[in-house]
Design a protein around this motif. Structure first.
Motif, PDB file in Angstrom:
ATOM      1  N   GLU A 299      22.746 -22.962 -29.018  1.00 15.45           N
ATOM      2  CA  GLU A 299      21.555 -23.653 -29.542  1.00 15.45           C
ATOM      3  C   GLU A 299      20.557 -22.657 -30.119  1.00 15.45           C
ATOM      4  OE1 GLU A 299      20.365 -26.084 -26.262  1.00 15.45           O
ATOM      5  OE2 GLU A 299      21.823 -27.669 -26.808  1.00 15.45           O
ATOM      6  N   ARG A 300      20.424 -21.507 -29.430  1.00 20.90           N
ATOM      7  CA  ARG A 300      19.490 -20.492 -29.944  1.00 20.90           C
ATOM      8  C   ARG A 300      19.942 -19.989 -31.320  1.00 20.90           C
ATOM      9  NH1 ARG A 300      19.330 -16.308 -26.052  1.00 20.90           N
ATOM     10  NH2 ARG A 300      20.468 -14.883 -27.402  1.00 20.90           N
ATOM     11  N   TRP A 301      21.245 -19.749 -31.453  1.00 21.30           N
ATOM     12  CA  TRP A 301      21.759 -19.252 -32.744  1.00 21.30           C
ATOM     13  C   TRP A 301      21.542 -20.296 -33.843  1.00 21.30           C
ATOM     14  CZ3 TRP A 301      26.926 -17.699 -29.967  1.00 21.30           C
ATOM     15  CH2 TRP A 301      26.673 -16.579 -29.154  1.00 21.30           C
ATOM     16  N   MET A 302      21.705 -21.572 -33.468  1.00 22.45           N
ATOM     17  CA  MET A 302      21.480 -22.626 -34.469  1.00 22.45           C
ATOM     18  C   MET A 302      20.009 -22.648 -34.897  1.00 22.45           C
ATOM     19  SD  MET A 302      24.049 -25.466 -32.787  1.00 22.45           S
ATOM     20  CE  MET A 302      22.837 -26.705 -32.990  1.00 22.45           C
ATOM     21  N   HIS A 303      19.115 -22.516 -33.912  1.00 22.79           N
ATOM     22  CA  HIS A 303      17.679 -22.530 -34.258  1.00 22.79           C
ATOM     23  C   HIS A 303      17.311 -21.318 -35.114  1.00 22.79           C
ATOM     24  CE1 HIS A 303      16.989 -25.328 -30.662  1.00 22.79           C
ATOM     25  NE2 HIS A 303      16.948 -26.006 -31.789  1.00 22.79           N
ATOM     26  N   GLY A 344      24.686 -27.609 -37.501  1.00 22.82           N
ATOM     27  CA  GLY A 344      24.839 -28.404 -36.265  1.00 22.82           C
ATOM     28  C   GLY A 344      26.255 -28.389 -35.705  1.00 22.82           C
ATOM     29  N   GLN A 345      27.247 -27.987 -36.487  1.00 19.01           N
ATOM     30  CA  GLN A 345      28.649 -28.138 -36.051  1.00 19.01           C
ATOM     31  C   GLN A 345      29.001 -27.455 -34.717  1.00 19.01           C
ATOM     32  OE1 GLN A 345      30.990 -27.008 -39.412  1.00 19.01           O
ATOM     33  NE2 GLN A 345      30.636 -28.971 -40.453  1.00 19.01           N
ATOM     34  N   PRO A 346      28.561 -26.209 -34.463  1.00 18.01           N
ATOM     35  CA  PRO A 346      28.989 -25.563 -33.209  1.00 18.01           C
ATOM     36  C   PRO A 346      28.534 -26.313 -31.961  1.00 18.01           C
ATOM     37  CG  PRO A 346      28.011 -23.967 -34.712  1.00 18.01           C
ATOM     38  CD  PRO A 346      27.786 -25.305 -35.314  1.00 18.01           C
ATOM     39  N   ALA A 347      27.488 -27.139 -32.083  1.00 17.86           N
ATOM     40  CA  ALA A 347      26.981 -27.856 -30.903  1.00 17.86           C
ATOM     41  C   ALA A 347      27.982 -28.881 -30.402  1.00 17.86           C
ATOM     42  CB  ALA A 347      25.663 -28.537 -31.253  1.00 17.86           C
ATOM     43  N   HIS A 348      28.906 -29.309 -31.269  1.00 14.17           N
ATOM     44  CA  HIS A 348      29.859 -30.349 -30.862  1.00 14.17           C
ATOM     45  C   HIS A 348      31.098 -29.773 -30.186  1.00 14.17           C
ATOM     46  CE1 HIS A 348      27.331 -32.954 -33.123  1.00 14.17           C
ATOM     47  NE2 HIS A 348      27.560 -32.291 -34.250  1.00 14.17           N
TER      48      HIS A 348
END
Ligand SMILES: Nc1ncnc2c1ncn2[C@@H]1O[C@H](COP(=O)(O)OP(=O)(O)O)[C@@H](O)[C@H]1O
Ligand SMILES: O=P(O)(O)O[C@H]1O[C@H](CO)[C@@H](O[C@H]2O[C@H](CO)[C@@H](O)[C@H](O)[C@H]2O)[C@H](O)[C@H]1O
Length: 505
Positions: A299-303, A344-348
């Protein structure tokens, strides 16, 4: 621009002149104009509001060490700027201003003779006293510094200033100064303990210890209570046939055919794997001990990626661009929703793999083409400083090794675009490099499972392209179309010279 009026001849020592009669003309006229022409100045796209000289010490009668604080809107950046006086007869490199009496003030960071003085001080391990602290010349391996060949400055167009002494030693003077442990020094010491041999040996550092706030404030997020910074480092010189960027561009310009540079792709993947295996060893000191990737990391990397992308898009919206770049920028500005979907993809996917220390700014220019003991072509990795635009604590954080892989794949895309090889070459080269990397990392717990690895790689490719857009706007605006095309390619759009399809590493 008119030539600056000569500075008056120094009458109370060199440093006295810099700190006295020259301060005003340097701070208000000479330096603000000159900085904008320097590739290493990390804010070429922003107005300079003020420059303040911070004289440190005189090293020799005509050589002084200084820092300068450059105030921008909302931030101050600190740079290392040694100055020297030379006779104005003949060609003088890197002139800043004429000095009465037939002399000239020069930027000594680019001057080989001045680098020789610094290296001699490092060999001797001296300490210089500054107004509120010390500059310590700290040799790590004095024997290897003992009798180096004559100094020569390498190309001036880089983030720092580098000099090589014969085929023995390389001395790098950092430009943008950040407080805290220099990752390049930490990484070199750690990797040598881990037995990683595909890099130069660390020979010493020049460290500044100050009694009050050092380096950047504002956007950099540095901790101003951390008062030490590294001004220069020395490494063993590695015999080489140039860096991989120059090697590959020459090869591609000669023959851009498919498979060109195949040996290089294999070696790059292999040595990246060797590096990441060393960095994922569990018998590591604090700060280097790997930890499992968790959803919180992802999540941190996505942000971070969202934020870097937004910074890049905002900078593009403000920039004065040519017609082709404006078209690409408009396209990118209109595609936020697609970028968000990719981010958003890695979150899934279930998190897997390890967070480790990484190189942090791996690209073809950070790789030297060497020979292995059997005489076959090999590569060595240099410049473990991390991304020069990021604060040191961020560069030292444990993170996914796939960031390095993304950096290298972005570099192959730069090569394809700038060396006229096209995207199909880049796709083939990326696949070969990735295959060699996966083979080298086979069985390593650091490598995530296949699906999360692909999603993370795309995330880091996007983040890197966003970083590159900001970097190019600030340092080489004429190249901003290259990462912009790379960014658009990730969502399968954007005008591409070779008519590529969607990028799927
Ligand atoms: N140990 C070394 N041996 C030989 N050449 C080197 C060595 N380290 C750096 N170089 C040369 O100096 C150049 C700049 O070094 P680098 O550390 O990448 O500087 P920067 O941080 O400014 O990018 C490299 O591209 C390479 O040509
Ligand atoms: O080598 P540095 O530590 O100074 O890194 C900075 O400058 C690089 C350019 O020299 C820049 O790299 C970008 O351009 C390269 C081609 O010139 C390309 O191969 C890289 O992929 C691309 O990122 C790097 O981003 C910057 O931090």
């Amino acid at each position: 621009m008119n030539a600056p009026a000569p500075l008056p001849a120094p009458d109370g020592g060199f440093l006295g002149a810099v700190d006295g009669r020259w301060r005003h003309p340097l701070e208000t006229g000479i330096l603000p104009g000159w900085l904008g022409s320097r590739r290493w100045f990390g804010a070429r796209n922003r107005p300079v509001r003020a420059v303040t000289l911070l004289p440190l010490a005189e090293m020799a009668p005509d050589l002084a060490l200084l820092l300068i604080d450059v105030r921008l809107d909302g931030a101050t950046q600190r740079y290392f700027l040694p100055l020297a006086l030379r006779d104005a007869t003949g060609a003088v490199g890197f002139p800043l201003a004429p000095v009465a009496g037939g002399r000239v003030l020069i930027d000594a960071a680019e001057d080989a003779a001045s680098a020789g003085v610094l290296l001699a001080a490092l060999r001797a391990g001296i300490t210089l006293h500054t107004g509120n602290g010390q500059i310590r010349f700290e040799p790590e391996d004095a024997t290897r510094l003992a009798s180096p060949g004559p100094p020569r400055a390498l190309k001036a167009d880089q983030s720092n200033a580098t000099h090589v002494f014969g085929q023995d030693v390389m001395l790098k003077l950092y430009r943008h100064i950040h407080p805290g442990l220099q990752p390049e020094v930490e990484m070199a010491r750690h990797l040598s303990r881990q037995g990683f041999t595909h890099m130069p040996a660390f020979l010493g550092q020049v460290a500044l210890h100050q009694g009050n706030g050092a380096a950047d404030s504002g956007e950099s997020g540095n901790d101003r209570s951390d008062h030490d910074s590294v001004l220069a480092v020395a490494f063993a010189y590695l015999r080489n046939e140039g860096d991989a960027w120059s090697w590959l561009c020459a090869a591609l310009r000669q023959d851009p055919g498919p498979g060109r540079g195949a040996w290089l792709m294999t070696r790059l993947g292999q040595r990246m794997g060797d590096l990441h295996r060393c960095l994922s060893a569990t018998d590591a000191p604090p700060g280097f001990t790997p930890e499992p990737v968790t959803i919180a990391h992802v999540e941190r990397w996505m942000h971070e990626t969202e934020s870097d992308l937004e910074t890049a898009l905002e900078a593009l919206a403000r920039a004065a661009l040519g017609p082709a770049e404006t078209q690409l920028a408009r396209e990118a500005l209109g595609r936020r929703a697609e970028f968000a979907r990719l981010i958003g993809q890695p979150a899934h996917l279930p998190p897997s793999g390890l967070c480790t220390r990484i190189h942090g700014d791996l690209h073809l220019g950070q790789v030297l083409v060497t020979r292995d003991p059997g005489g076959a072509r090999d590569v060595a990795i240099i410049d473990f400083e991390g991304e020069p635009r990021r604060p040191l604590p961020e560069r030292r954080t444990l993170t996914s090794p796939l960031r390095d892989v993304a950096g290298m794949l972005r570099s192959l895309d730069y090569a394809a675009q700038l060396c006229d090889a096209g995207r199909s070459w880049a796709r083939g080269a990326s696949r070969s490099c990735l295959a060699a990397y996966e083979l080298s990392m086979d069985g390593s717990p650091a490598l995530p499972a296949r699906e999360p690895a692909r999603a993370l790689l795309r995330l880091f490719l996007l983040q890197k392209a966003a970083y590159e857009i900001s970097y190019e706007l600030a340092s080489r605006p004429e190249l901003v179309a290259v990462p912009l095309r790379g960014l658009l390619a990730l969502i399968g759009t954007g005008a591409d010279r070779s008519g590529q399809e969607k990028e799927t590493p």
